[in-house]
Scaffold this motif. Structure first.
Motif, PDB file in Angstrom:
ATOM      1  N   THR A  36     -44.429 -25.433 -15.007  1.00 36.89           N
ATOM      2  CA  THR A  36     -45.185 -24.225 -15.453  1.00 36.89           C
ATOM      3  C   THR A  36     -45.927 -23.840 -14.189  1.00 36.89           C
ATOM      4  O   THR A  36     -46.092 -22.571 -13.964  1.00 36.89           O
ATOM      5  CB  THR A  36     -45.916 -24.316 -16.897  1.00 36.89           C
ATOM      6  OG1 THR A  36     -45.036 -24.591 -17.801  1.00 36.89           O
ATOM      7  CG2 THR A  36     -46.397 -22.777 -16.928  1.00 36.89           C
TER       8      THR A  36
ATOM      9  N   ASP B  60     -48.159 -28.331 -21.049  1.00 34.63           N
ATOM     10  CA  ASP B  60     -48.129 -26.929 -21.517  1.00 34.63           C
ATOM     11  C   ASP B  60     -49.041 -27.030 -23.120  1.00 34.63           C
ATOM     12  O   ASP B  60     -48.551 -27.809 -23.867  1.00 34.63           O
ATOM     13  CB  ASP B  60     -47.034 -26.189 -21.757  1.00 34.63           C
ATOM     14  CG  ASP B  60     -46.334 -25.865 -20.093  1.00 34.63           C
ATOM     15  OD1 ASP B  60     -47.344 -26.035 -19.347  1.00 34.63           O
ATOM     16  OD2 ASP B  60     -45.341 -25.986 -20.143  1.00 34.63           O
TER      17      ASP B  60
ATOM     18  N   GLN C 255     -46.786 -20.406 -22.187  1.00 31.60           N
ATOM     19  CA  GLN C 255     -46.121 -20.998 -21.259  1.00 31.60           C
ATOM     20  C   GLN C 255     -44.758 -21.695 -21.515  1.00 31.60           C
ATOM     21  O   GLN C 255     -43.927 -21.909 -20.698  1.00 31.60           O
ATOM     22  CB  GLN C 255     -47.080 -22.356 -20.991  1.00 31.60           C
ATOM     23  CG  GLN C 255     -48.603 -22.400 -20.684  1.00 31.60           C
ATOM     24  CD  GLN C 255     -49.507 -23.431 -20.930  1.00 31.60           C
ATOM     25  OE1 GLN C 255     -49.382 -24.120 -21.526  1.00 31.60           O
ATOM     26  NE2 GLN C 255     -50.416 -23.398 -20.131  1.00 31.60           N
ATOM     27  N   LYS C 256     -44.628 -21.520 -23.049  1.00 31.01           N
ATOM     28  CA  LYS C 256     -43.176 -21.879 -23.521  1.00 31.01           C
ATOM     29  C   LYS C 256     -42.080 -20.903 -23.483  1.00 31.01           C
ATOM     30  O   LYS C 256     -40.962 -20.954 -23.686  1.00 31.01           O
ATOM     31  CB  LYS C 256     -43.151 -22.621 -24.624  1.00 31.01           C
ATOM     32  CG  LYS C 256     -44.348 -23.764 -24.711  1.00 31.01           C
ATOM     33  CD  LYS C 256     -44.415 -24.571 -26.028  1.00 31.01           C
ATOM     34  CE  LYS C 256     -45.367 -25.718 -26.151  1.00 31.01           C
ATOM     35  NZ  LYS C 256     -46.722 -25.214 -25.645  1.00 31.01           N
ATOM     36  N   GLU C 257     -42.615 -19.360 -23.161  1.00 33.16           N
ATOM     37  CA  GLU C 257     -41.775 -18.441 -23.461  1.00 33.16           C
ATOM     38  C   GLU C 257     -40.886 -17.966 -22.085  1.00 33.16           C
ATOM     39  O   GLU C 257     -41.545 -18.321 -20.873  1.00 33.16           O
ATOM     40  CB  GLU C 257     -42.636 -17.280 -23.808  1.00 33.16           C
ATOM     41  CG  GLU C 257     -43.326 -17.186 -25.138  1.00 33.16           C
ATOM     42  CD  GLU C 257     -42.337 -17.450 -26.236  1.00 33.16           C
ATOM     43  OE1 GLU C 257     -41.117 -16.739 -26.294  1.00 33.16           O
ATOM     44  OE2 GLU C 257     -42.358 -17.924 -27.438  1.00 33.16           O
TER      45      GLU C 257
END
Length: 269
Positions: free
Chosen positions: A213, A26, A31-33
């Motif tokens: 993801t 990512d 993408q990390k939320e």
């Protein structure tokens, strides 16, 4: 139309050169939320070929809002097909016109550029770990995800009885299992994308996205079996060819596709 051995060798060298640029993790904040907060636009691409004429196709790029999956942008154009279909080298047939579609969007409607592209085909799940989703991702530098409807037999992966039994074990939407080749590398995931279809999808990394993801986003984009960005690109490219079967091979923007009937929608599960 056929590819010579020399042409295949050139294509293999080009794939190897570009493969070094693939990022399998990512790279974007969204993408990390949780629930991909910050993701607002998801793209899909597809080519539909004219029946009886392999020299022309309709290339389609759509951009949908996320998470409500409404079409914000579409571009359908009849384009020449100059390369033959050769297994493992689909990108050389389709990617050039898809790159042009992305670049056209970036010039004309930059505010609608997709934050990620879903591609009807494979990414790392490929004999040289560089399928069409990787190729398009590297050339556009956009996060890309490969979504295939069938298993590509590579690195010892086969659709044998064991594989079929694993597919049958996916009972609920969102369930998945990894595709681990004989090399020991996980090349993708088998995903049951919708409760109304037992036929799985084969999800793989294209570029600038992790496999986890990729699977989560594909699932979130599925109203039916096929994720909505790819599904809409396919619907609109086929509708364009149906309405204008003799359209010249040049840049022509598609008219909006007519609303689908319930029967048509269900057939796309």
């Amino acid at each position: 139309m056929a590819a010579s051995p020399a042409q295949r060798r050139r294509w293999e060298r080009e794939q190897a050169r570009l493969r070094a640029s693939v990022l399998e993790e990512d790279t974007e904040p969204w993408q990390k939320e949780p629930q991909f907060a910050g993701l607002h636009r998801v793209g899909g691409v597809d080519l539909s070929y004219s029946k009886g004429d392999e020299s022309r196709a309709c290339a389609s790029l759509v951009v949908l809002s996320y998470p409500d999956l409404q079409v914000l942008y579409q571009d359908c154009r009849v384009v020449p097909v100059t390369a033959p279909y050769v297994a493992g080298f689909l990108a050389f047939r389709e990617v050039p016109v898809l790159v042009e579609a992305v670049q056209r969007l970036q010039r004309e409607e930059p505010q609608l550029q997709p934050q990620v592209l879903l591609v009807d085909g494979n990414g790392l799940l490929h004999p040289r770990e560089f399928g069409i989703a990787c190729h398009l991702g590297v050339l556009t530098d956009l996060p890309c995800i490969g979504v295939a409807k069938n298993l590509l037999h590579v690195d010892g992966l086969v659709r044998d009885e064991l594989h079929k039994e694993q597919v049958r074990s996916l009972q609920r939407s969102g369930e998945a299992f990894p595709l681990t080749g004989t090399s020991g590398k996980v090349l993708g995931m088998v995903l049951r994308s919708h409760s109304n279809s037992s036929r799985p999808l084969y999800v793989s990394v294209g570029h600038r996205v992790s496999l986890g993801t990729a699977v989560s986003l594909v699932r979130a984009c599925c109203r039916f079996r096929i994720p909505e960005p790819i599904r809409q690109a396919d619907i609109r490219s086929r509708e364009y060819l149906r309405r204008q079967p003799c359209a010249p091979v040049e840049g022509l923007q598609a008219v909006p596709a007519s609303p689908q009937s319930k029967k048509e929608a269900e057939s796309e599960d």
